[in-house]
Write an enzyme that holds these catalytic residues in place. Structure first.
Site, PDB file in Angstrom:
ATOM      1  N   LYS A  78       6.410  -0.456  -7.154  1.00 45.59           N
ATOM      2  CA  LYS A  78       5.852   0.521  -8.105  1.00 45.59           C
ATOM      3  C   LYS A  78       6.988   1.368  -8.675  1.00 45.59           C
ATOM      4  O   LYS A  78       7.891   1.776  -7.934  1.00 45.59           O
ATOM      5  CB  LYS A  78       4.846   1.409  -7.360  1.00 45.59           C
ATOM      6  CG  LYS A  78       4.126   2.430  -8.224  1.00 45.59           C
ATOM      7  CD  LYS A  78       3.119   3.229  -7.381  1.00 45.59           C
ATOM      8  CE  LYS A  78       2.248   4.142  -8.225  1.00 45.59           C
ATOM      9  NZ  LYS A  78       1.253   4.872  -7.412  1.00 45.59           N
ATOM     10  N   SER A 157      -3.618   4.515  -9.314  1.00 43.69           N
ATOM     11  CA  SER A 157      -2.508   4.480 -10.222  1.00 43.69           C
ATOM     12  C   SER A 157      -1.596   3.265 -10.056  1.00 43.69           C
ATOM     13  O   SER A 157      -0.885   2.900 -10.989  1.00 43.69           O
ATOM     14  CB  SER A 157      -1.665   5.749 -10.048  1.00 43.69           C
ATOM     15  OG  SER A 157      -1.070   5.787  -8.770  1.00 43.69           O
ATOM     16  N   SER A 181      -4.866   5.543  -4.798  1.00 42.46           N
ATOM     17  CA  SER A 181      -4.113   4.688  -5.722  1.00 42.46           C
ATOM     18  C   SER A 181      -3.633   3.355  -5.179  1.00 42.46           C
ATOM     19  O   SER A 181      -3.107   2.546  -5.934  1.00 42.46           O
ATOM     20  CB  SER A 181      -2.903   5.443  -6.248  1.00 42.46           C
ATOM     21  OG  SER A 181      -3.311   6.281  -7.280  1.00 42.46           O
TER      22      SER A 181
HETATM   23  N1  GLN Z   1      -6.843   8.764  -9.077  1.00 37.83           N
HETATM   24  C1  GLN Z   1      -6.319   9.842  -8.314  1.00 37.83           C
HETATM   25  C2  GLN Z   1      -5.638  10.849  -9.206  1.00 37.83           C
HETATM   26  O1  GLN Z   1      -5.647  10.636 -10.370  1.00 37.83           O
HETATM   27  C3  GLN Z   1      -5.417   9.332  -7.233  1.00 37.83           C
HETATM   28  C4  GLN Z   1      -4.066   8.992  -7.700  1.00 37.83           C
HETATM   29  C5  GLN Z   1      -3.189   8.525  -6.587  1.00 37.83           C
HETATM   30  O2  GLN Z   1      -3.643   8.195  -5.500  1.00 37.83           O
HETATM   31  N2  GLN Z   1      -1.903   8.528  -6.866  1.00 37.83           N
HETATM   32  O3  GLN Z   1      -5.128  11.825  -8.769  1.00 37.83           O
END
Ligand code: GLN
Length: 493
Positions: A78, A157, A181
């Site tokens: 990532k 994400s 995410s």
């Molecule tokens: N979807 C969540 C957010 O927007 C989690 C994101 C994540 O786990 N990095 O904060």
């Protein structure tokens, strides 16, 4: 070409050690697959020359008898992990052109064990999002999207990390999970995603989003591979003060031990109105599988679950607003010149951060401001403690908890992003584990009526990843899920 892309990491290691294949062959197959699946927009930077060199080195190490645990296995990363001499952007325009002079602890452990780096994977900007649509590079596409149909979200994400593994463009990948995410994109793409216990994997060298919630973890084709790569990534690191000084056990026994005699909790509060019927059906099926395998299912209550999202969406933006203060146009990445220092900060941050990131900074700064700190941030921290206590009580009675991973299957790109609240609801089942610091895994368990993957989530007490692997492996054996996305690289179809 042989079926190189179809192998799991464990199978590839066995073929590599028997000299049936070389890492150069395996890596070349993956590089070709990356090109063939280019339209999925998984990789934002590919490091193919480096990969070829690392594959040669891995083959040489094996020939010399000193191959590491991941020697010769192609891995995607990532774009939130700092990688030495390789551009790292967090998929934000503010970090465009930032080339770290250091390597994150997690990725350096992968390379020290002989892993081969394929490139950097797409994600939501600074890991904020659930659909990969906040990335400055545009969204990663879910390989389960029909060839002639609408493009579906790979989740977020870590959308690129999930999509690449599902499409056969990486054998394994790493991502991060602050509120879901890893687990949510894993469920959307039909792969296994593990969020370890907070403190298991070092956060050193990972671009920070919300420091008390962030954890690195792997995406793999199956549960055995998850344990394999996790045991390399995990472990104490003196460079991260929140890293736990716990030894990392050998998980090979946990993988095969099954669930006979285990008590598995089913939290009533997770039966939510927003959830699709097919998700409830899958959850029921999961319970049956575990019962058939000898576990006892126990109804449990996690009464503060209903506050988890509200609590997360105060704490995560608060920490983000503080972490993102460092992007000031002076130290990293992009700068927009202006007449005074203050104007330079303003211009740089206004043009460098996307809309969602700016929204989080505004919410976070507000929640931390002198007049509102007690009403919002402090209150959220108190609620967080209650959520953690619910889990402590539950784990005094059960060994693991079973829930759905997401309230729906993958959605079409372009729709919900216009409504942030709908997007935030995606995290309803995953966020509590981050608030409580617990490990969680998503395992593909079936298909929706539209033929899209659905995941089940298993949670356990801190540092009991072994239990996650036992339960998830049992589900995997019963579900017999087969990875067959429409837009995968040739061999996988
Ligand atoms: N979807 C969540 C957010 O927007 C989690 C994101 C994540 O786990 N990095 O904060």
């Amino acid at each position: 070409m042989s079926d190189l892309l179809k192998m799991t990491a464990a199978q590839a290691l066995s073929s590599l050690s028997k000299k049936q294949i070389s890492s150069v062959e395996l890596t070349t197959a993956y590089i070709e697959a990356m090109e063939a699946t280019h339209e999925l927009n998984n990789y934002v930077t590919s490091t193919t020359e480096l990969a070829k060199q690392m594959a040669l080195d891995a083959d040489k190490a094996r020939a010399d008898g000193n191959a590491g645990r991941l020697a010769g296995l192609p891995i995607g990363v990532k774009d939130l992990f700092c990688t030495k001499n390789v551009m790292t952007t967090a998929c934000s325009s503010i970090l465009n052109g930032f080339v770290p002079t250091y390597e994150s602890t997690v990725t350096s452990r992968l390379w020290e064990s002989g892993g081969v780096m394929l490139g950097k994977l797409n994600c939501d900007e600074f890991a904020m999002g659930s659909s990969n649509e906040t990335s400055v590079f545009g969204p990663a596409i879910n390989p389960w999207s029909a060839r002639d149909g609408e493009a579906l979200s790979a989740g977020g994400s870590s959308g690129g990390s999930a999509s690449a593994v599902a499409a056969g463009a990486a054998l394994m990948s790493v991502g991060t999970d602050t509120g879901g995410s890893i687990r949510q994109p894993a469920a959307f793409c039909g792969v296994v995603g593990l969020k370890p216990t907070y403190g298991r994997c070092s956060r050193w060298g990972v671009v920070a989003f919300a420091s008390s919630l962030d954890q690195a973890g792997p995406f793999t084709r199956d549960v055995e591979d998850s344990a394999l790569i996790f045991s390399v990534m995990a472990g104490h690191d003196a460079k991260d003060s929140t890293s736990a000084s716990m030894s990392v056990p050998d998980f090979s026994e946990a993988i095969n031990s099954g669930v006979e005699g285990m008590r598995i909790g089913i939290p009533g509060e997770y039966q939510m109105d927003e959830m699709d019927n097919e998700i409830s059906d899958l959850w029921r099926q999961g319970r049956k599988w575990l019962e058939q395998a000898g576990a006892t299912m126990v109804d449990i209550s996690l009464p503060h679950t209903k506050y988890a999202l509200a609590c997360y969406y105060i704490i995560a933006p608060a920490e983000a607003s503080s972490n993102l203060a460092r992007y000031d146009g002076v130290r990293y990445g992009n700068r927009i010149e202006a007449e005074t220092l203050d104007l330079m900060y303003e211009a740089t941050r206004a043009s460098g951060f996307g809309e969602e990131v700016q929204r989080r900074i505004l919410i976070g700064t507000y929640a931390l401001s002198a007049g509102y700190y007690d009403a919002y941030y402090l209150k959220a921290q108190q609620v967080r403690r209650l959520i953690k206590q619910d889990f402590d009580t539950a784990f005094s009675d059960v060994d693991a908890i079973l829930t759905p991973t997401t309230p729906s299957a993958a959605f079409s790109l372009g729709k919900p992003v216009t409504d942030p609240i709908t997007m935030y609801l995606n995290d309803v089942f995953t966020v509590p584990a981050n608030l409580a610091g617990l490990p969680g895994i998503s395992v593909p368990a079936g298909l929706s009526k539209q033929g899209l993957p659905l995941g089940l989530q298993v949670l356990a007490a801190p540092f009991r990843e072994d239990r996650l692997f036992s339960v998830a492996r049992t589900i995997e054996l019963q579900a017999q899920f087969s990875l067959a996305p429409a837009r995968a690289a040739g061999e996988l179809q």
